[in-house]
Design a protein around this motif. Sequence first.
Motif, PDB file in Angstrom:
ATOM      1  N   ALA A 108       0.764  -1.161  -0.237  1.00  0.00           N
ATOM      2  CA  ALA A 108       0.117   0.098  -0.042  1.00  0.00           C
ATOM      3  C   ALA A 108       0.878   1.275   0.148  1.00  0.00           C
ATOM      4  O   ALA A 108       0.476   2.106  -0.577  1.00  0.00           O
ATOM      5  CB  ALA A 108      -1.003   0.046   1.309  1.00  0.00           C
ATOM      6  N   ASP A 109       1.983   1.353   0.890  1.00  0.00           N
ATOM      7  CA  ASP A 109       2.990   2.384   0.617  1.00  0.00           C
ATOM      8  C   ASP A 109       3.349   2.636  -0.471  1.00  0.00           C
ATOM      9  O   ASP A 109       3.316   3.873  -1.034  1.00  0.00           O
ATOM     10  CB  ASP A 109       4.010   2.012   1.729  1.00  0.00           C
ATOM     11  CG  ASP A 109       4.878   3.404   2.255  1.00  0.00           C
ATOM     12  OD1 ASP A 109       4.066   4.478   2.143  1.00  0.00           O
ATOM     13  OD2 ASP A 109       5.868   3.241   2.669  1.00  0.00           O
ATOM     14  N   ALA A 110       3.713   1.971  -1.578  1.00  0.00           N
ATOM     15  CA  ALA A 110       4.469   1.827  -2.640  1.00  0.00           C
ATOM     16  C   ALA A 110       3.244   2.186  -3.659  1.00  0.00           C
ATOM     17  O   ALA A 110       3.433   3.194  -4.618  1.00  0.00           O
ATOM     18  CB  ALA A 110       4.880   0.367  -3.236  1.00  0.00           C
ATOM     19  N   ILE A 111       2.212   1.921  -3.573  1.00  0.00           N
ATOM     20  CA  ILE A 111       0.813   2.263  -4.388  1.00  0.00           C
ATOM     21  C   ILE A 111       0.582   3.384  -4.198  1.00  0.00           C
ATOM     22  O   ILE A 111       0.281   4.415  -5.046  1.00  0.00           O
ATOM     23  CB  ILE A 111      -0.175   1.185  -4.434  1.00  0.00           C
ATOM     24  CG1 ILE A 111       0.203  -0.390  -5.057  1.00  0.00           C
ATOM     25  CG2 ILE A 111      -1.277   1.564  -5.127  1.00  0.00           C
ATOM     26  CD1 ILE A 111      -0.731  -1.371  -4.498  1.00  0.00           C
ATOM     27  N   PHE A 139       1.165   0.299 -10.441  1.00  0.00           N
ATOM     28  CA  PHE A 139       2.549   1.163 -11.140  1.00  0.00           C
ATOM     29  C   PHE A 139       3.171   0.446 -12.002  1.00  0.00           C
ATOM     30  O   PHE A 139       4.455   0.720 -12.106  1.00  0.00           O
ATOM     31  CB  PHE A 139       3.182   1.396  -9.901  1.00  0.00           C
ATOM     32  CG  PHE A 139       3.604   0.191  -8.715  1.00  0.00           C
ATOM     33  CD1 PHE A 139       4.551  -0.731  -9.173  1.00  0.00           C
ATOM     34  CD2 PHE A 139       3.052   0.091  -7.874  1.00  0.00           C
ATOM     35  CE1 PHE A 139       4.807  -1.893  -8.576  1.00  0.00           C
ATOM     36  CE2 PHE A 139       3.047  -1.202  -6.761  1.00  0.00           C
ATOM     37  CZ  PHE A 139       3.953  -1.921  -7.202  1.00  0.00           C
ATOM     38  N   THR A 140       2.715  -0.822 -12.556  1.00  0.00           N
ATOM     39  CA  THR A 140       3.290  -1.244 -13.788  1.00  0.00           C
ATOM     40  C   THR A 140       2.498  -1.575 -14.956  1.00  0.00           C
ATOM     41  O   THR A 140       1.420  -1.318 -14.795  1.00  0.00           O
ATOM     42  CB  THR A 140       3.949  -2.876 -13.272  1.00  0.00           C
ATOM     43  OG1 THR A 140       2.442  -3.691 -13.156  1.00  0.00           O
ATOM     44  CG2 THR A 140       4.633  -3.083 -11.980  1.00  0.00           C
ATOM     45  N   THR A 141       3.355  -1.415 -15.952  1.00  0.00           N
ATOM     46  CA  THR A 141       2.504  -1.764 -17.071  1.00  0.00           C
ATOM     47  C   THR A 141       2.377  -3.211 -17.737  1.00  0.00           C
ATOM     48  O   THR A 141       1.554  -3.619 -18.736  1.00  0.00           O
ATOM     49  CB  THR A 141       3.187  -1.103 -18.348  1.00  0.00           C
ATOM     50  OG1 THR A 141       4.559  -1.395 -18.485  1.00  0.00           O
ATOM     51  CG2 THR A 141       3.245   0.553 -18.204  1.00  0.00           C
ATOM     52  N   ASN A 189      13.026   1.236 -10.261  1.00  0.00           N
ATOM     53  CA  ASN A 189      12.805   2.384  -9.660  1.00  0.00           C
ATOM     54  C   ASN A 189      12.361   2.062  -8.122  1.00  0.00           C
ATOM     55  O   ASN A 189      12.229   1.156  -7.689  1.00  0.00           O
ATOM     56  CB  ASN A 189      11.549   3.330 -10.356  1.00  0.00           C
ATOM     57  CG  ASN A 189      10.244   2.754 -10.220  1.00  0.00           C
ATOM     58  OD1 ASN A 189       9.732   2.021  -9.365  1.00  0.00           O
ATOM     59  ND2 ASN A 189       9.445   2.820 -11.454  1.00  0.00           N
ATOM     60  N   GLU A 190      12.280   3.193  -7.239  1.00  0.00           N
ATOM     61  CA  GLU A 190      11.970   3.267  -5.823  1.00  0.00           C
ATOM     62  C   GLU A 190      10.727   2.684  -5.625  1.00  0.00           C
ATOM     63  O   GLU A 190      10.791   1.831  -4.577  1.00  0.00           O
ATOM     64  CB  GLU A 190      11.749   4.614  -5.309  1.00  0.00           C
ATOM     65  CG  GLU A 190      11.704   4.811  -3.754  1.00  0.00           C
ATOM     66  CD  GLU A 190      11.635   6.049  -3.380  1.00  0.00           C
ATOM     67  OE1 GLU A 190      11.168   6.213  -2.196  1.00  0.00           O
ATOM     68  OE2 GLU A 190      12.220   6.993  -3.939  1.00  0.00           O
TER      69      GLU A 190
END
Length: 333
Positions: A74-77, A200-202, A234-235
């Motif tokens: 969740a933090d990443a998204i 966050f990914t394609t 990436n981060e």
Amino acid sequence: MSHPFEDLPTTPTSEEILDKAFSRATRAGGAKDGVEAQQSMLMTASNIVSDNLENVAQSWPTIDDLNPFYVELADAIVSDAAESDEQRGIDELKQHLSRVSWAGRKATEIRQEYEGRLVRGDKDTARKLRKQAFARMADVVEQVADDLAAVSTARDALKVLPDIRPDEPTIVVAGYPNVGKSSFVNRVTRADNEIAAYPFTTTRIRVGHFEDGRIRYQLVDTPGLLDRPPEERNEIESQAVSALEHAADAVLVLLDPTGNCGYPLDQQLELRDAIAERFDVPVLTVANKSDLSTDVEADHYMSVTEGDNVEGVLDAAVEAVDYELELPFDEES
């Protein structure tokens, strides 16, 4: 329920809350006369504002009580979905929710402050006081307009999480593209595999399930995350890998010794070594396409296309997970 964010309701905007509160208050006041009408309007508007704001905050799960997998993911998204650097991360989301909850309580406090004053005045005084209360409530709601927007953005991003359940024994399948990961997952799992994407990914991940000894296992193929060297992530992607560390009970790193996947074998082995260093669980090296080449040192060899030793690799993964089913028992027996 697939994940803790799946059933989050739509987050209203500040304008929607105020329009709903004041329009319904007007209707409520129209049914009565004098001071009583102003009291009814105040009560209606306050209840709608406070209920809507408190519902926004209370509909979210308690972040600190979630499995670390969900917290990291969740933090990443949320960081990726945020519209500004000031809104990034799960800690910032918690602050947004806290401010929304404060605004809900504040609307109730304003009502409580004014309702006693209304009954002590005449009709005109009551109308003026009610208008003051409305202005103050509107100001409070407008103060959290950006918070509501940030919560809405986070909600929309988190609702589409793939169905990965960290409480189930989990086998992550890694390796460069075109080494046979998706084919392996499709071959050994049920036909109802879920295909979804992290926001966050394609690319799209695959989550499949199989049962062994009455235990349900999930296999996770993660293109876009564990299919290239760490320095190329990436981060946000690196943080998603951290989330997978909490879910994984074993990792299968598939190699293509023929190099036909488009990546030299030494690069594939470097990725394997990086994954083994990162994950504190058993990491098994599996050479696929064994019908064409076995020219690499690996824990297991298989050919998904030929069906050679595929079940053997799956059995080895189950053994590496070493999951024991918890059965109810009678202590006195």
